[in-house]
Design a protein around this motif. Structure first.
Motif, short mmCIF file in Angstrom:
data_model
loop_
_atom_site.label_atom_id
_atom_site.label_comp_id
_atom_site.label_asym_id
_atom_site.label_seq_id
_atom_site.Cartn_x
_atom_site.Cartn_y
_atom_site.Cartn_z
N VAL A 36 3.77 -0.80 4.30
CA VAL A 36 2.38 -1.13 4.67
C VAL A 36 1.80 -2.02 3.55
O VAL A 36 1.92 -1.69 2.37
N ALA A 61 -4.88 -3.46 6.86
CA ALA A 61 -3.57 -2.93 6.44
C ALA A 61 -2.54 -3.41 7.46
O ALA A 61 -2.76 -3.27 8.66
N LYS A 96 8.66 9.29 16.42
CA LYS A 96 9.30 9.49 15.12
C LYS A 96 10.80 9.72 15.24
O LYS A 96 11.31 10.10 16.28
N LEU A 98 0.84 -1.22 0.00
CA LEU A 98 0.00 0.00 0.00
C LEU A 98 0.86 1.25 0.00
O LEU A 98 0.49 2.29 -0.52
N GLY A 99 2.00 1.17 0.63
CA GLY A 99 2.89 2.33 0.69
C GLY A 99 4.04 2.11 1.64
O GLY A 99 4.18 1.06 2.27
N GLN A 100 4.85 3.14 1.73
CA GLN A 100 6.05 3.07 2.56
C GLN A 100 6.10 4.29 3.45
O GLN A 100 5.95 5.41 2.98
N GLY A 101 6.28 4.09 4.74
CA GLY A 101 6.43 5.22 5.66
C GLY A 101 7.73 5.11 6.42
O GLY A 101 8.53 4.20 6.15
N SER A 102 7.95 6.02 7.35
CA SER A 102 9.20 6.00 8.10
C SER A 102 9.27 4.77 9.02
O SER A 102 10.34 4.36 9.44
N ASN A 131 -1.19 11.76 7.23
CA ASN A 131 -1.63 10.93 8.36
C ASN A 131 -3.13 10.98 8.60
O ASN A 131 -3.60 10.58 9.65
N ASP A 150 -1.37 7.10 12.72
CA ASP A 150 0.04 7.29 13.12
C ASP A 150 0.24 7.96 14.47
O ASP A 150 1.32 8.47 14.74
N LYS A 171 1.25 -3.06 8.85
CA LYS A 171 2.47 -2.24 8.84
C LYS A 171 3.61 -3.10 9.38
O LYS A 171 3.54 -3.57 10.52
N LYS A 185 -0.57 15.66 9.93
CA LYS A 185 -0.34 16.15 8.56
C LYS A 185 -1.33 15.44 7.65
O LYS A 185 -1.90 14.40 8.04
N GLN A 211 -7.21 -1.17 10.64
CA GLN A 211 -8.37 -1.08 9.76
C GLN A 211 -7.87 -0.65 8.39
O GLN A 211 -6.99 0.22 8.32
N PHE A 212 -8.44 -1.21 7.32
CA PHE A 212 -8.04 -0.79 5.98
C PHE A 212 -8.83 0.45 5.58
O PHE A 212 -10.05 0.50 5.74
N MET A 213 -8.12 1.43 5.07
CA MET A 213 -8.77 2.69 4.69
C MET A 213 -8.71 2.80 3.16
O MET A 213 -7.69 3.19 2.59
N LEU A 255 -6.40 9.40 7.02
CA LEU A 255 -6.82 8.38 6.05
C LEU A 255 -8.34 8.37 5.92
O LEU A 255 -9.06 8.73 6.87
N1 LIG Z 1 -4.75 1.67 7.43
C1 LIG Z 1 -4.37 1.93 6.19
N2 LIG Z 1 -5.19 1.68 5.16
C2 LIG Z 1 -4.82 1.96 3.89
N3 LIG Z 1 -3.62 2.52 3.55
C3 LIG Z 1 -2.75 2.79 4.54
C4 LIG Z 1 -3.07 2.51 5.91
N4 LIG Z 1 -2.02 2.90 6.68
C5 LIG Z 1 -1.10 3.40 5.83
N5 LIG Z 1 -1.53 3.34 4.56
C6 LIG Z 1 -0.81 3.82 3.37
O1 LIG Z 1 0.54 3.38 3.47
C7 LIG Z 1 1.44 4.44 3.20
C8 LIG Z 1 2.48 4.55 4.30
O2 LIG Z 1 1.83 4.87 5.50
P1 LIG Z 1 2.61 5.19 6.84
O3 LIG Z 1 1.59 5.56 7.85
O4 LIG Z 1 3.51 4.07 7.17
O5 LIG Z 1 3.55 6.37 6.47
P2 LIG Z 1 3.25 7.92 6.22
O6 LIG Z 1 2.29 8.40 7.24
O7 LIG Z 1 2.87 8.12 4.79
O8 LIG Z 1 4.68 8.54 6.45
P3 LIG Z 1 5.46 8.74 7.82
O9 LIG Z 1 5.55 7.38 8.48
O10 LIG Z 1 6.75 9.27 7.41
O11 LIG Z 1 4.64 9.68 8.65
C9 LIG Z 1 0.63 5.69 3.03
O12 LIG Z 1 0.66 6.03 1.65
C10 LIG Z 1 -0.78 5.36 3.41
O13 LIG Z 1 -1.67 5.90 2.48
#
Ligand SMILES: Nc1ncnc2c1ncn2[C@@H]1O[C@H](COP(=O)(O)OP(=O)(O)OP(=O)(O)O)[C@@H](O)[C@H]1O
Length: 422
Positions: A130, A142, A262, A122-126, A244, A257, A144, A241, A190-192, A246
């Protein structure tokens, strides 16, 4: 010789004495019983380490003493069938306290299967990557996965599991489960399905109406309100931000988040800042003192993102300062997509609230309760106006269709009359 009168007196006296004795026994018996049951209850009442959480107005108390390690220990059942889906809620720890977080513990294998071997990203965060996953129940979630090389991973993981386990609100992305297995740490949320507000606002193909944006602002404010004023002890998000926030399938917004510690940011002056540039309270940058009012500042920025669709990394603050010069200054920075499609008075009122959130002095910023009341009022007025308009347009269309029906009737009669006359 005891005469009959004496016998009566003796019998009455013995009777009274017995009565008093029985009454005393009953009285002390009740007292003893009450004391015992009180003691028993006290043992089950929240101790100092138990944190009461108010959830949507319903009082519930959460056993904070159920630490991550003890909870995991208690959820290990000798029966492997049971331990697969052991919940903190269902298990009693050795002290006889039932943990109430209701979070599921998954094995690595289960997550591996649900994520199709970690292929659906779905994506990559710090924090890490995910993944989208489908649980055996059919529920889409989802997952992580904590990056193994993350310096603060372990700490973040522990913080989040502990914190999220006791925080539940419809405007927060709730934690459903976790996994500590094969050296991996994972969180199940929960999946968003509608992704992040950031993606929705800055993707040219996606359009958010003014009504949707106002509702999103209301939802975010309720999520923060729960963190600041509902949770005990209060929770400061520290990284609010648009990325964060969804959105679910009905476009309802949830804050995510929170509880993550962090990575620290180095800005050349201060080496211990946490958060994201553009959203960070200047008062925090200069003092290193992060308060709830710093969250309010970040929320003010998010509100301006909703109004303008200008990212804080694209000089949003300069536009905001320009707009602040006049009451209707915000009209000039309104998102192009909204021009002519929203009530400018509502936009100005929302901008006024956001300006207050960005006040230089944290003390002069409103509390989240005040902010949420203000936004709610704007949204309610909008909804009422919409209702009145749709009622009026319903009436107009009903009248028009009645006139049309009457015209048809009239023309029928006229045709019939012509026929008869002919
Ligand atoms: N519960 C969720 N349902 C659907 N998509 C998600 C969910 N949680 C995270 N994502 C997607 O995964 C990606 C990474 O999310 P993550 O919260 O790990 O990092 P971030 O908030 O984008 O960045 P950072 O961790 O730097 O604040 C995002 O693009 C977000 O849209």
């Amino acid at each position: 010789m005891v005469n009959q009168a004496d016998l009566v007196i003796i019998c009455v006296s013995v009777g009274v004495a017995l009565g008093v004795l029985i009454a005393c026994l009953i009285y002390f018996g009740i007292r003893w019983y009450k004391k015992r049951s009180h003691l028993g209850r006290s043992a089950n009442e929240p101790s100092l380490t138990t944190l009461p959480i108010r959830t949507n107005g319903l009082g519930t108390s959460i056993d904070f003493s159920a630490s991550l390690t003890s909870s995991i220990a208690t959820s290990r059942s000798p029966n492997p069938q049971k331990s697969l889906h052991s919940t903190w809620w269902n298990h009693q720890n050795t002290d006889g306290f039932a943990s109430t977080s209701g979070i599921l513990k998954y094995s690595y294998k289960e997550i591996q299967k649900a994520t199709h071997d970690f292929t659906n990203t779905l994506g990559q965060g710090s924090f890490g990557t995910v993944y989208k996953a489908t649980m055996p129940t059919g529920e889409v979630v989802a997952v992580k996965v904590l990056a193994p090389n993350s310096k603060q991973g372990e700490k973040e993981f522990q913080t989040e599991v502990l914190l999220l386990g006791r925080l539940h609100h419809r405007n927060l992305v709730n934690l459903l489960g976790y996994c500590i297995d094969k050296g991996q740490h994972m969180l199940v949320y929960q999946f968003m399905s509608n992704g992040s507000l950031e993606n929705l606002l800055y993707d040219e193909e996606k359009k958010l109406s003014w009504g949707e944006r106002l509702q999103i602002a209301v939802d975010i404010s309720h999520g923060i309100e729960y963190l600041h004023e509902g949770a005990v002890p209060p929770v400061v998000h520290r990284d609010l931000k648009s990325a964060n926030i969804l959105l679910d399938q009905s476009m309802r917004a949830k804050v995510s988040d929170f509880g993550l510690s962090k990575e620290e940011i180095f800005d050349g002056r201060n080496s211990s800042l946490k958060g994201t540039y553009g959203y960070m309270d200047p008062a925090y940058i200069s003092s290193s003192n992060f308060t709830m009012k710093s969250d309010i500042y970040s929320f003010g920025i998010i509100i301006f993102e909703l109004i303008t669709a200008i990212h804080p990394h694209q000089n949003l603050m300069e536009y905001i300062n320009l707009a602040a010069m006049d009451y209707d200054g915000v009209d000039g920075i309104l998102d192009k997509q909204l021009v002519g499609k929203c009530d400018l008075e509502e936009v100005r009122q929302l901008a006024k609230i956001a300006h207050k959130c960005l006040h230089k002095s944290p003390k002069k910023r409103p509390s989240i309760g005040e902010v949420s009341q203000g936004i709610l009022r704007i949204n309610q007025r909008r909804l009422m106006k919409e209702d009145t308009m749709s009622f009026a347009s319903d009436n107009i269309s009903r009248t028009v269709s009645q006139i049309e029906d009457q015209q048809v009737e009239l023309s029928k009669i006229t045709t019939m009359n012509h026929g008869e006359m002919g």
